[in-house]
Design an enzyme around this catalytic site. Sequence first.
Site, PDB file in Angstrom:
ATOM      1  N   ARG A   1     -22.764 -32.448 -37.440  1.00  0.00           N
ATOM      2  CA  ARG A   1     -24.187 -32.786 -37.223  1.00  0.00           C
ATOM      3  C   ARG A   1     -24.331 -34.283 -36.984  1.00  0.00           C
ATOM      4  NH1 ARG A   1     -24.857 -28.168 -40.221  1.00  0.00           N
ATOM      5  NH2 ARG A   1     -25.850 -26.612 -38.911  1.00  0.00           N
TER       6      ARG A   1
ATOM      7  N   ASP B   1     -20.162 -27.706 -34.396  1.00  0.00           N
ATOM      8  CA  ASP B   1     -21.466 -27.064 -34.607  1.00  0.00           C
ATOM      9  C   ASP B   1     -22.284 -27.247 -33.335  1.00  0.00           C
ATOM     10  OD1 ASP B   1     -23.821 -25.936 -35.963  1.00  0.00           O
ATOM     11  OD2 ASP B   1     -22.640 -26.283 -37.771  1.00  0.00           O
TER      12      ASP B   1
ATOM     13  N   HIS C   1     -23.210 -20.995 -33.795  1.00  0.00           N
ATOM     14  CA  HIS C   1     -23.285 -22.465 -33.883  1.00  0.00           C
ATOM     15  C   HIS C   1     -22.474 -23.084 -32.744  1.00  0.00           C
ATOM     16  CE1 HIS C   1     -25.635 -23.127 -37.559  1.00  0.00           C
ATOM     17  NE2 HIS C   1     -24.980 -22.127 -38.129  1.00  0.00           N
TER      18      HIS C   1
ATOM     19  N   ASP D   1     -20.910 -18.373 -39.914  1.00  0.00           N
ATOM     20  CA  ASP D   1     -22.234 -18.280 -40.534  1.00  0.00           C
ATOM     21  C   ASP D   1     -23.323 -18.186 -39.467  1.00  0.00           C
ATOM     22  OD1 ASP D   1     -21.643 -21.014 -39.807  1.00  0.00           O
ATOM     23  OD2 ASP D   1     -23.496 -21.580 -40.808  1.00  0.00           O
ATOM     24  N   GLU D   2     -24.433 -17.617 -39.857  1.00  0.00           N
ATOM     25  CA  GLU D   2     -25.671 -17.643 -39.073  1.00  0.00           C
ATOM     26  C   GLU D   2     -25.427 -17.327 -37.596  1.00  0.00           C
ATOM     27  OE1 GLU D   2     -28.063 -20.908 -41.762  1.00  0.00           O
ATOM     28  OE2 GLU D   2     -26.796 -21.674 -40.180  1.00  0.00           O
TER      29      GLU D   2
ATOM     30  N   TRP E   1     -22.147 -18.697 -49.899  1.00  0.00           N
ATOM     31  CA  TRP E   1     -23.162 -19.763 -49.998  1.00  0.00           C
ATOM     32  C   TRP E   1     -24.548 -19.212 -50.238  1.00  0.00           C
ATOM     33  CZ3 TRP E   1     -27.200 -20.698 -46.393  1.00  0.00           C
ATOM     34  CH2 TRP E   1     -27.165 -19.926 -45.218  1.00  0.00           C
TER      35      TRP E   1
ATOM     36  N   TYR F   1     -25.248 -27.634 -52.951  1.00  0.00           N
ATOM     37  CA  TYR F   1     -25.568 -28.182 -51.624  1.00  0.00           C
ATOM     38  C   TYR F   1     -26.124 -29.580 -51.844  1.00  0.00           C
ATOM     39  CZ  TYR F   1     -24.603 -24.306 -48.517  1.00  0.00           C
ATOM     40  OH  TYR F   1     -23.969 -23.368 -47.755  1.00  0.00           O
ATOM     41  N   PHE F   2     -25.294 -30.567 -51.588  1.00  0.00           N
ATOM     42  CA  PHE F   2     -25.704 -31.929 -51.913  1.00  0.00           C
ATOM     43  C   PHE F   2     -26.497 -32.580 -50.778  1.00  0.00           C
ATOM     44  CE2 PHE F   2     -22.015 -32.250 -55.201  1.00  0.00           C
ATOM     45  CZ  PHE F   2     -22.701 -31.356 -56.025  1.00  0.00           C
TER      46      PHE F   2
ATOM     47  N   TRP G   1     -23.794 -31.097 -45.988  1.00  0.00           N
ATOM     48  CA  TRP G   1     -24.318 -30.885 -44.632  1.00  0.00           C
ATOM     49  C   TRP G   1     -25.026 -32.157 -44.201  1.00  0.00           C
ATOM     50  CZ3 TRP G   1     -22.320 -26.815 -42.478  1.00  0.00           C
ATOM     51  CH2 TRP G   1     -21.984 -25.704 -43.252  1.00  0.00           C
TER      52      TRP G   1
ATOM     53  N   GLU H   1     -27.275 -32.853 -41.481  1.00  0.00           N
ATOM     54  CA  GLU H   1     -28.439 -32.955 -40.587  1.00  0.00           C
ATOM     55  C   GLU H   1     -29.312 -34.151 -40.949  1.00  0.00           C
ATOM     56  OE1 GLU H   1     -27.517 -30.113 -42.152  1.00  0.00           O
ATOM     57  OE2 GLU H   1     -28.280 -28.336 -41.105  1.00  0.00           O
TER      58      GLU H   1
HETATM   59  C1  TNX Z   1     -27.051 -23.433 -43.900  1.00  0.00           C
HETATM   60  S1  TNX Z   1     -24.492 -22.925 -45.325  1.00  0.00           S
HETATM   61  C2  TNX Z   1     -25.974 -23.580 -43.052  1.00  0.00           C
HETATM   62  C3  TNX Z   1     -25.743 -24.882 -42.401  1.00  0.00           C
HETATM   63  C4  TNX Z   1     -26.819 -25.881 -42.728  1.00  0.00           C
HETATM   64  C5  TNX Z   1     -27.197 -25.775 -44.177  1.00  0.00           C
HETATM   65  C6  TNX Z   1     -28.199 -26.790 -44.608  1.00  0.00           C
HETATM   66  C7  TNX Z   1     -24.114 -22.436 -43.958  1.00  0.00           C
HETATM   67  C8  TNX Z   1     -22.888 -21.710 -43.902  1.00  0.00           C
HETATM   68  N1  TNX Z   1     -24.957 -22.667 -42.929  1.00  0.00           N
HETATM   69  O1  TNX Z   1     -25.606 -24.701 -41.017  1.00  0.00           O
HETATM   70  O2  TNX Z   1     -26.341 -27.141 -42.428  1.00  0.00           O
HETATM   71  O3  TNX Z   1     -27.704 -24.481 -44.427  1.00  0.00           O
HETATM   72  O4  TNX Z   1     -28.349 -26.825 -45.992  1.00  0.00           O
END
Ligand code: TNX
Length: 522
Positions: free
Chosen positions: A156, A185, A257, A318-319, A385, A410-411, A457, A459
């Site tokens: 990011r 990403d 991503h 993820d996602e 997570w 998650y810091f 993370w 961002e």
């Molecule tokens: C979720 S945790 C995400 C990240 C984001 C994060 C922000 C994860 C596997 N995916 O893409 O950066 O939340 O807290």
Amino acid sequence: MQRRISLIPQPQQLTAADGDLDLSTLGAIAAAPDLHPLAWLLSDLLNRGTGLRLPVVQSTAKDPAGGRVLRLALEGHRPEDFTTAAEAYRLDVTPEGVDLVAAHPAGIARGIATLRQLLPADALREAPAAEPVVPLVQIRDEPRLRWRGVMLDVARHFQPKDFVLKMIDRAWLHRLNVIQLHLTDDQGWRYEIPSRPKLTEIGSWRAETVIGHAREDRGFDGTPHGGHYSVSDLREIASYARERHIMIVPEVNLPGHARAVLAAYPELGAGQNKPVSPTFGVFEEVLEPTQAALDFALEAYTAIGEVFDGPFVHIGGDEVPMTQWESSPIAKALMEKEGLEDVRGVQAWFTEAFCAHLHAMGKRVIGWDEILDGGAPAEAAVAVWRTQAYVEKALEAGHEVLVSPQSHVYFDHYEGEDEGEPLRIHGLTSVEKVAGWDPAPDGVDESKILGAQCQLWSEYLPHPRDVEYAAFPRMAVFAEVAWTSREVRAAEPVLDRLPEHLERLHAMGIGYRPLEGPKPWQ
Ligand code: TNX
């Protein structure tokens, strides 16, 4: 005089005696040849912080100070790599010298970290600012969990190689043993693959960046952002970490991503030409399930798996939105051919191919818990997570689990509720909350818990100084949670030791967040 001994993480057993040992009265660091690289690192660190010069000699050689040495020794049957036994050590500081003994060099590396914390905090400076004096102690120590990690999101916001090296040193001082590098990403591809030059020419740059939830928070910053690690940068990171017995786990996040990949090679996706994303979130664009996209992914895993010779590669996962696959004729054809009933099977198709390829390279695979949704080979470890329910789901399906819940580690989340806190993505993760966390609570089979990991993370963390402020002191508290047994933690609350530990962070030049709150200047 007996000083208060305040270490983070708290060792499993610590007995202090009255008095100190002045290391300048010792003649050398005596070590077996296997341990010379660590011995020289220690010698150099002592020199930098205290001015002391201890030569490294063979442990058998007659010592110049009549046998009074700082001894590093391997004893006993050598345990396998990456086990808690490999990181166990004993450290005895007596009036006669220092004895640091382990069954594996990794244990010596952990003991060196403890020894450095026994010195005055100023010995952690980059200038000779402290006397090389340590209290007399007897320490017996071994970690609770095998994997004690920190994830750096260098995608990011790119973080320079030197900062990654610093974070390796900081992890080392806290007896952490894994740095996961989130290398790719939507907002950037961060490592060189010579055969795929557009990944770095195009995929590692974006025209501008939004920091904040929306334009209104801070708006586009108007400056391009980018950067990547060359193959030689990666090799340098790999060997720097290896010397300190820290495992780098590279993460190449596919098939979602993927905006940066698709900006460079749009033909691997559904065909739209979109730029590397200047904003954050979850995007529809994913790899198409074609042979070409798969070949690309496998090439990317081969390249990174060769540079980092550790046992794990992280495949991300993820996602991954299913929207593009739901309307893609290519995905439909694959589903028919493979007999997949659910579109989530398309992600599983990628996951299986990634796993097979990496296993053939001799690697173990880890992925975010979404890989469970469509199914993944049981040998793949799962980084959970989302919620505890996914820990249970993963364990039931036979996976090992890396616990990394957004609820506690998650810091990139807020640290306090003061108005002056820097803008964060959301959440509230105070040091107290981290200190009270148990990575393997009752009812969880701890033998299946690979370990625990905190996430940075980025961002909302554009510069290394932002990452530091978010990381510390929570990362120190996390290290204790992952290393120290429940019983010892309960007896010696980590927060009582934190104020003294902040002096170490300060001496190391870390821009940590003060405990009282976000505004040290007020
Ligand atoms: C979720 S945790 C995400 C990240 C984001 C994060 C922000 C994860 C596997 N995916 O893409 O950066 O939340 O807290």
